[in-house]
Design a protein around this motif. Structure first.
Motif, PDB file in Angstrom:
ATOM      1  N   UNK A   1     -29.789 -20.208  50.004  1.00  0.00           N
ATOM      2  CA  UNK A   1     -29.672 -19.515  51.287  1.00  0.00           C
ATOM      3  C   UNK A   1     -30.966 -19.647  52.088  1.00  0.00           C
ATOM      4  N   UNK A   2     -31.381 -20.860  52.323  1.00  0.00           N
ATOM      5  CA  UNK A   2     -32.583 -21.122  53.100  1.00  0.00           C
ATOM      6  C   UNK A   2     -32.379 -20.800  54.573  1.00  0.00           C
ATOM      7  N   UNK A   3     -31.187 -21.040  55.094  1.00  0.00           N
ATOM      8  CA  UNK A   3     -30.911 -20.845  56.512  1.00  0.00           C
ATOM      9  C   UNK A   3     -29.822 -19.797  56.707  1.00  0.00           C
ATOM     10  N   UNK A   4     -29.980 -18.985  57.724  1.00  0.00           N
ATOM     11  CA  UNK A   4     -28.928 -18.085  58.164  1.00  0.00           C
ATOM     12  C   UNK A   4     -28.651 -18.445  59.624  1.00  0.00           C
ATOM     13  N   UNK A  10     -23.417 -12.825  65.492  1.00  0.00           N
ATOM     14  CA  UNK A  10     -22.639 -12.682  64.260  1.00  0.00           C
ATOM     15  C   UNK A  10     -23.071 -13.755  63.264  1.00  0.00           C
ATOM     16  N   UNK A  11     -23.332 -13.336  62.017  1.00  0.00           N
ATOM     17  CA  UNK A  11     -23.706 -14.268  60.959  1.00  0.00           C
ATOM     18  C   UNK A  11     -22.509 -15.146  60.620  1.00  0.00           C
ATOM     19  N   UNK A  12     -22.638 -16.441  60.862  1.00  0.00           N
ATOM     20  CA  UNK A  12     -21.538 -17.378  60.590  1.00  0.00           C
ATOM     21  C   UNK A  12     -21.891 -18.352  59.468  1.00  0.00           C
ATOM     22  N   UNK A  13     -22.958 -18.067  58.741  1.00  0.00           N
ATOM     23  CA  UNK A  13     -23.435 -18.987  57.717  1.00  0.00           C
ATOM     24  C   UNK A  13     -22.336 -19.360  56.732  1.00  0.00           C
ATOM     25  N   UNK A  14     -21.578 -18.387  56.259  1.00  0.00           N
ATOM     26  CA  UNK A  14     -20.543 -18.682  55.265  1.00  0.00           C
ATOM     27  C   UNK A  14     -19.286 -19.281  55.895  1.00  0.00           C
TER      28      UNK A  14
END
Length: 123
Positions: A1-4, A10-14
């Motif tokens: 999880x280096x980048x978010x 809104x967190x869209x990382x996943x």
């Protein structure tokens, strides 16, 4: 999880589709290309992709997302308690083919685009 990655606050990382999923990578990041936009069939920045502002911090700013996003109203990100390391307004005062970094010295070069893709109606 280096980048978010946050989109419109809104967190869209996943939820995203990432071309390199090795978040545990410990080597240096290649400084040659950071591409922004939607990729499909060998083309970057498809016609239905719009980017207004892009900012990058070198530290975790998850706790400050509401101040950064500001309910969708544009504001001077350099005035935040923790200013971004890089910030691109994507059209304000830019000249094709370069998109200027308002804080740092990492300039974007437009790829698969024309001068007509720079807009001047940003608030």
């Amino acid at each position: 999880s280096t980048f978010t990655v946050f989109l419109d606050g809104v967190d869209i990382t996943s939820n995203g589709t990432w071309s390199h999923s090795n978040y545990g990578y410990t080597g240096s990041v290649d400084p040659d290309n950071l591409r922004v936009g939607r990729y499909a069939s060998g083309n970057y920045m498809q016609g239905n992709c719009r980017v207004d502002e892009l900012a990058v911090w070198g530290s975790d700013q998850s706790a400050n997302i509401s101040a950064i996003y500001n309910s969708g109203s544009t504001h001077d990100l350099s005035a935040l308690t923790t200013a971004p390391d890089h910030w691109w307004r994507m059209g304000d005062g830019d000249t094709y083919p370069s998109i200027q970094d308002n804080i740092g010295s990492a300039h974007f070069v437009m790829y698969n685009m024309t001068a007509a893709d720079i807009v001047t109606d940003a608030p």
